[in-house]
Write an enzyme that holds these catalytic residues in place. Structure first.
Site, PDB file in Angstrom:
ATOM      1  N   TYR A 205       6.488   0.625  -5.526  1.00  0.00           N
ATOM      2  CA  TYR A 205       7.756  -0.110  -5.538  1.00  0.00           C
ATOM      3  C   TYR A 205       8.124  -0.499  -4.100  1.00  0.00           C
ATOM      4  CZ  TYR A 205      12.232  -1.446  -7.658  1.00  0.00           C
ATOM      5  OH  TYR A 205      13.307  -2.154  -8.139  1.00  0.00           O
ATOM      6  N   GLY A 206       7.137  -1.063  -3.413  1.00  0.00           N
ATOM      7  CA  GLY A 206       7.374  -1.521  -2.040  1.00  0.00           C
ATOM      8  C   GLY A 206       7.659  -3.006  -2.025  1.00  0.00           C
ATOM      9  N   SER A 207       7.099  -3.694  -1.044  1.00  0.00           N
ATOM     10  CA  SER A 207       7.360  -5.117  -0.856  1.00  0.00           C
ATOM     11  C   SER A 207       7.050  -5.914  -2.134  1.00  0.00           C
ATOM     12  CB  SER A 207       6.505  -5.608   0.317  1.00  0.00           C
ATOM     13  OG  SER A 207       6.686  -6.980   0.516  1.00  0.00           O
TER      14      SER A 207
ATOM     15  N   SER B 191       8.547  10.465  -4.175  1.00  0.00           N
ATOM     16  CA  SER B 191       8.512   9.138  -3.564  1.00  0.00           C
ATOM     17  C   SER B 191       9.919   8.649  -3.222  1.00  0.00           C
ATOM     18  CB  SER B 191       7.847   8.160  -4.538  1.00  0.00           C
ATOM     19  OG  SER B 191       8.359   6.858  -4.371  1.00  0.00           O
TER      20      SER B 191
ATOM     21  N   SER C  24      10.770   5.528  -2.724  1.00  0.00           N
ATOM     22  CA  SER C  24      11.142   4.307  -3.438  1.00  0.00           C
ATOM     23  C   SER C  24      11.505   4.552  -4.899  1.00  0.00           C
ATOM     24  CB  SER C  24      10.087   3.216  -3.306  1.00  0.00           C
ATOM     25  OG  SER C  24       8.802   3.696  -3.144  1.00  0.00           O
TER      26      SER C  24
ATOM     27  N   LYS D 256       1.518 -15.895  -2.743  1.00  0.00           N
ATOM     28  CA  LYS D 256       1.239 -16.308  -1.370  1.00  0.00           C
ATOM     29  C   LYS D 256       2.527 -16.274  -0.562  1.00  0.00           C
ATOM     30  CE  LYS D 256      -2.238 -15.675  -1.142  1.00  0.00           C
ATOM     31  NZ  LYS D 256      -3.152 -15.094  -0.132  1.00  0.00           N
TER      32      LYS D 256
ATOM     33  N   GLY E 167       6.694  -9.992  -0.398  1.00  0.00           N
ATOM     34  CA  GLY E 167       7.368  -9.537  -1.610  1.00  0.00           C
ATOM     35  C   GLY E 167       8.866  -9.807  -1.620  1.00  0.00           C
TER      36      GLY E 167
ATOM     37  N   ASP F 171      -7.761 -14.530   2.643  1.00  0.00           N
ATOM     38  CA  ASP F 171      -6.549 -13.790   2.993  1.00  0.00           C
ATOM     39  C   ASP F 171      -6.764 -12.990   4.274  1.00  0.00           C
ATOM     40  OD1 ASP F 171      -3.803 -12.806   1.902  1.00  0.00           O
ATOM     41  OD2 ASP F 171      -4.848 -10.976   2.468  1.00  0.00           O
TER      42      ASP F 171
ATOM     43  N   GLU G 238      -4.797 -13.917   7.874  1.00  0.00           N
ATOM     44  CA  GLU G 238      -3.889 -12.989   8.567  1.00  0.00           C
ATOM     45  C   GLU G 238      -4.434 -12.567   9.929  1.00  0.00           C
ATOM     46  OE1 GLU G 238      -3.503 -10.370   5.290  1.00  0.00           O
ATOM     47  OE2 GLU G 238      -5.107  -9.010   5.887  1.00  0.00           O
TER      48      GLU G 238
ATOM     49  N   GLU H 291      11.150 -19.727  24.856  1.00  0.00           N
ATOM     50  CA  GLU H 291      10.200 -20.833  24.835  1.00  0.00           C
ATOM     51  C   GLU H 291       8.962 -20.520  23.990  1.00  0.00           C
ATOM     52  OE1 GLU H 291       9.616 -24.446  25.165  1.00  0.00           O
ATOM     53  OE2 GLU H 291      11.282 -23.725  26.377  1.00  0.00           O
TER      54      GLU H 291
ATOM     55  N   GLU I  28      11.288 -19.985  19.617  1.00  0.00           N
ATOM     56  CA  GLU I  28      11.230 -21.362  19.118  1.00  0.00           C
ATOM     57  C   GLU I  28      10.113 -21.586  18.101  1.00  0.00           C
ATOM     58  OE1 GLU I  28      11.932 -24.170  22.521  1.00  0.00           O
ATOM     59  OE2 GLU I  28      11.324 -25.673  21.051  1.00  0.00           O
TER      60      GLU I  28
HETATM   61  P1  NDP Z   1       3.855  -1.515   0.256  1.00  0.00           P
HETATM   62  O1  NDP Z   1       3.336  -0.797   1.456  1.00  0.00           O
HETATM   63  O2  NDP Z   1       5.138  -2.246   0.411  1.00  0.00           O
HETATM   64  O3  NDP Z   1       3.954  -0.499  -0.985  1.00  0.00           O
HETATM   65  C1  NDP Z   1       4.305   0.755  -0.834  1.00  0.00           C
HETATM   66  C2  NDP Z   1       4.689   1.333  -2.196  1.00  0.00           C
HETATM   67  O4  NDP Z   1       3.620   2.124  -2.712  1.00  0.00           O
HETATM   68  C3  NDP Z   1       5.887   2.231  -2.045  1.00  0.00           C
HETATM   69  O5  NDP Z   1       6.697   2.154  -3.194  1.00  0.00           O
HETATM   70  C4  NDP Z   1       5.231   3.605  -1.954  1.00  0.00           C
HETATM   71  O6  NDP Z   1       6.110   4.647  -2.285  1.00  0.00           O
HETATM   72  C5  NDP Z   1       4.122   3.425  -2.983  1.00  0.00           C
HETATM   73  N1  NDP Z   1       3.049   4.389  -2.836  1.00  0.00           N
HETATM   74  C6  NDP Z   1       2.418   4.766  -1.705  1.00  0.00           C
HETATM   75  N2  NDP Z   1       1.477   5.683  -1.979  1.00  0.00           N
HETATM   76  C7  NDP Z   1       1.520   5.879  -3.323  1.00  0.00           C
HETATM   77  C8  NDP Z   1       0.805   6.724  -4.219  1.00  0.00           C
HETATM   78  N3  NDP Z   1      -0.141   7.531  -3.764  1.00  0.00           N
HETATM   79  N4  NDP Z   1       1.111   6.666  -5.529  1.00  0.00           N
HETATM   80  C9  NDP Z   1       2.067   5.836  -5.989  1.00  0.00           C
HETATM   81  N5  NDP Z   1       2.791   5.028  -5.188  1.00  0.00           N
HETATM   82  C10 NDP Z   1       2.511   5.050  -3.876  1.00  0.00           C
HETATM   83  O7  NDP Z   1       2.692  -2.451  -0.317  1.00  0.00           O
HETATM   84  P2  NDP Z   1       2.684  -4.041  -0.408  1.00  0.00           P
HETATM   85  O8  NDP Z   1       3.684  -4.488  -1.408  1.00  0.00           O
HETATM   86  O9  NDP Z   1       2.682  -4.624   0.967  1.00  0.00           O
HETATM   87  O10 NDP Z   1       1.197  -4.292  -0.978  1.00  0.00           O
HETATM   88  C11 NDP Z   1       0.873  -4.035  -2.324  1.00  0.00           C
HETATM   89  C12 NDP Z   1      -0.296  -4.922  -2.711  1.00  0.00           C
HETATM   90  O11 NDP Z   1       0.116  -6.275  -2.669  1.00  0.00           O
HETATM   91  C13 NDP Z   1      -1.498  -4.832  -1.794  1.00  0.00           C
HETATM   92  O12 NDP Z   1      -2.642  -4.990  -2.567  1.00  0.00           O
HETATM   93  C14 NDP Z   1      -1.318  -6.014  -0.855  1.00  0.00           C
HETATM   94  O13 NDP Z   1      -2.528  -6.483  -0.291  1.00  0.00           O
HETATM   95  C15 NDP Z   1      -0.749  -7.018  -1.827  1.00  0.00           C
HETATM   96  N6  NDP Z   1       0.025  -8.099  -1.215  1.00  0.00           N
HETATM   97  C16 NDP Z   1       1.073  -7.791  -0.404  1.00  0.00           C
HETATM   98  C17 NDP Z   1       1.867  -8.781   0.108  1.00  0.00           C
HETATM   99  C18 NDP Z   1       3.141  -8.442   0.816  1.00  0.00           C
HETATM  100  O14 NDP Z   1       4.042  -9.238   0.774  1.00  0.00           O
HETATM  101  N7  NDP Z   1       3.293  -7.291   1.458  1.00  0.00           N
HETATM  102  C19 NDP Z   1       1.541 -10.211  -0.110  1.00  0.00           C
HETATM  103  C20 NDP Z   1       0.498 -10.433  -1.086  1.00  0.00           C
HETATM  104  C21 NDP Z   1      -0.257  -9.393  -1.569  1.00  0.00           C
HETATM  105  P3  NDP Z   1       7.012   5.374  -1.106  1.00  0.00           P
HETATM  106  O15 NDP Z   1       7.672   4.279  -0.320  1.00  0.00           O
HETATM  107  O16 NDP Z   1       7.982   6.175  -1.843  1.00  0.00           O
HETATM  108  O17 NDP Z   1       6.039   6.146  -0.278  1.00  0.00           O
HETATM  109 MG    MG Z   2      -3.294  -9.714   3.246  1.00  0.00          MG
HETATM  110 MG    MG Z   3      10.608 -27.351  24.520  1.00  0.00          MG
END
Ligand code: NDP
Ligand code: MG
Ligand code: MG
Length: 331
Positions: free
Chosen positions: A25-27, A51, A53, A131, A134, A191, A195, A227, A231
């Site tokens: 439940y991250g980004s 956790s 999140s 793309k 999150g 990808d 990056e 600069e 910008e």
């Molecule tokens: P995040 O780092 O934001 O996700 C972290 C989440 O995973 C948190 O909720 C964390 O919980 C949870 N977590 C960590 N370890 C565990 C575990 N062992 N079991 C269960 N949950 C766990 O990840 P992203 O959203 O950045 O990336 C997720 C996927 O999306 C990846 O495959 C990435 O390549 C892809 N992606 C990401 C983009 C982005 O915008 N970031 C863009 C496009 C694709 P807690 O915080 O509680 O530790």
């Molecule tokens: Mg990437």
């Molecule tokens: Mg200028």
């Protein structure tokens, strides 16, 4: 032009009556879970005990289970935890709950493409990769808009994997902006290349080199920051809205002439050759191996560089200047 898929090409009914587990439940995780729920779908969030999140997910009104239980009760399992943690969690808590006809879904191809996760043949394996970050996937959805998605099918057990992937993309708002079909290989390699060479590595080193050139020549660091760093967003916004021509329409002719003359002296043949080398290291798996080994030994290099980067002069100057801009949220 490549075939694009939009709302009318996708059928949400393919997901009705199915339970979708969002692992993490991250980004991306919060955005997928909330958007799918707001699209009327049945979502459960899978997280580990303790956790941080999990609290946020509960406050957002979602059901939270541990990863094993979430996978056991679900038909579609989207893995949205950090890439380097996925294979361990998959082996411990996901694989044994996969039933014939279930779907295993990814937002990035890394673990499938580099064989860190090898699913059984009796499940669909596909990717729905927004793309964009999150937090934007969520924000623009609430505004009635969407972030484009890439969709790819790695295994088509049910014969419906692509249609289910499109339905998922519709559920998170992707088909509002447009969905493009790709492969796990193409998505993973482009990808990583984007990056590393352009968006993150390329842009930050370019800014840093410009900033340091001006500061070393005796100019005020604040001017160098405005600069070469601040910008950048304003220029990129113009490109985002209307391409290079739109940006060049807005800048002065002096800037445009300097743009044409100098750009190629900065991005030289050497730089292009190095880009090819970077791409080659991605294609051969050399980068993936480095990153997996770095994680296996507790990230010594990653942590050392992260600390050094955070303490550099331009970050201190930028922090003070941004502190004076009331419209920028404190980070
Ligand atoms: P995040 O780092 O934001 O996700 C972290 C989440 O995973 C948190 O909720 C964390 O919980 C949870 N977590 C960590 N370890 C565990 C575990 N062992 N079991 C269960 N949950 C766990 O990840 P992203 O959203 O950045 O990336 C997720 C996927 O999306 C990846 O495959 C990435 O390549 C892809 N992606 C990401 C983009 C982005 O915008 N970031 C863009 C496009 C694709 P807690 O915080 O509680 O530790
Ligand atoms: Mg990437
Ligand atoms: Mg200028």
């Amino acid at each position: 032009m490549a075939r694009m898929y939009y709302d009318e090409d996708a059928d949400l009914n393919l997901l009705k009556g199915k339970k979708i587990a969002i692992i993490g439940y991250g980004s991306q995780g919060h955005a997928h879970a909330l958007n799918l729920r707001d699209s009327g779908l049945d979502v459960v969030v899978g997280l580990y005990e303790g956790s941080k999140s999990a609290e946020r997910a509960k406050q957002d009104g979602l059901t939270v289970l541990n990863v094993d239980d979430a996978c056991e009760v679900s038909d579609i399992i989207m893995i949205l935890i950090p890439d380097e943690k996925q294979s361990k969690v998959y082996k411990e808590s996901i694989e044994k709950h996969l039933k014939p006809g279930n779907a295993l879904v990814f937002a990035h191809g890394f673990n499938i493409h580099f064989h860190q996760i090898v699913p059984p043949e009796y499940v669909d394996v596909f990717m729905v990769a927004p793309k964009g970050p999150g937090h934007l996937v969520r924000r623009v959805f609430t505004e009635g808009k969407g972030v484009p998605d890439l969709v790819a099918v790695h295994q088509n057990y049910t014969g419906k994997a692509f249609e289910i992937a499109l339905a998922y993309a519709k559920g998170i708002g992707g088909t509002r902006a447009g969905v493009l079909e790709t492969t796990f290989k193409e998505e993973t390699e482009t990808d990583l290349f984007g990056e590393q060479a352009v968006l993150c590595g390329g842009v930050t080193e370019l800014m840093k080199a410009g900033f340091e050139t001006l500061v070393d020549a005796g100019y005020q660091p604040e001017i160098a920051y405005f600069e070469c760093i601040h910008e950048m967003k304003l220029i990129v916004d113009l490109i985002y809205e209307g391409g290079f021509a739109n940006m060049r329409y807005s800048i002065s002719d002096t800037a445009e002439y300097g743009d044409y003359l100098t750009g190629k002296r900065i991005i030289t043949e050497d730089t292009r050759n190095e880009m090819k080398q970077v791409l080659n290291e991605i294609q051969t798996g050399e980068f993936a191996k480095k990153w997996l080994l770095e994680n296996a030994v507790g990230r010594p290099q990653f942590n050392a560089i992260r600390e050094r980067e955070a303490n550099q002069k331009l970050e201190k100057v930028g922090k003070e200047l941004r502190g004076m801009m009331s419209w920028l949220k404190k980070k």
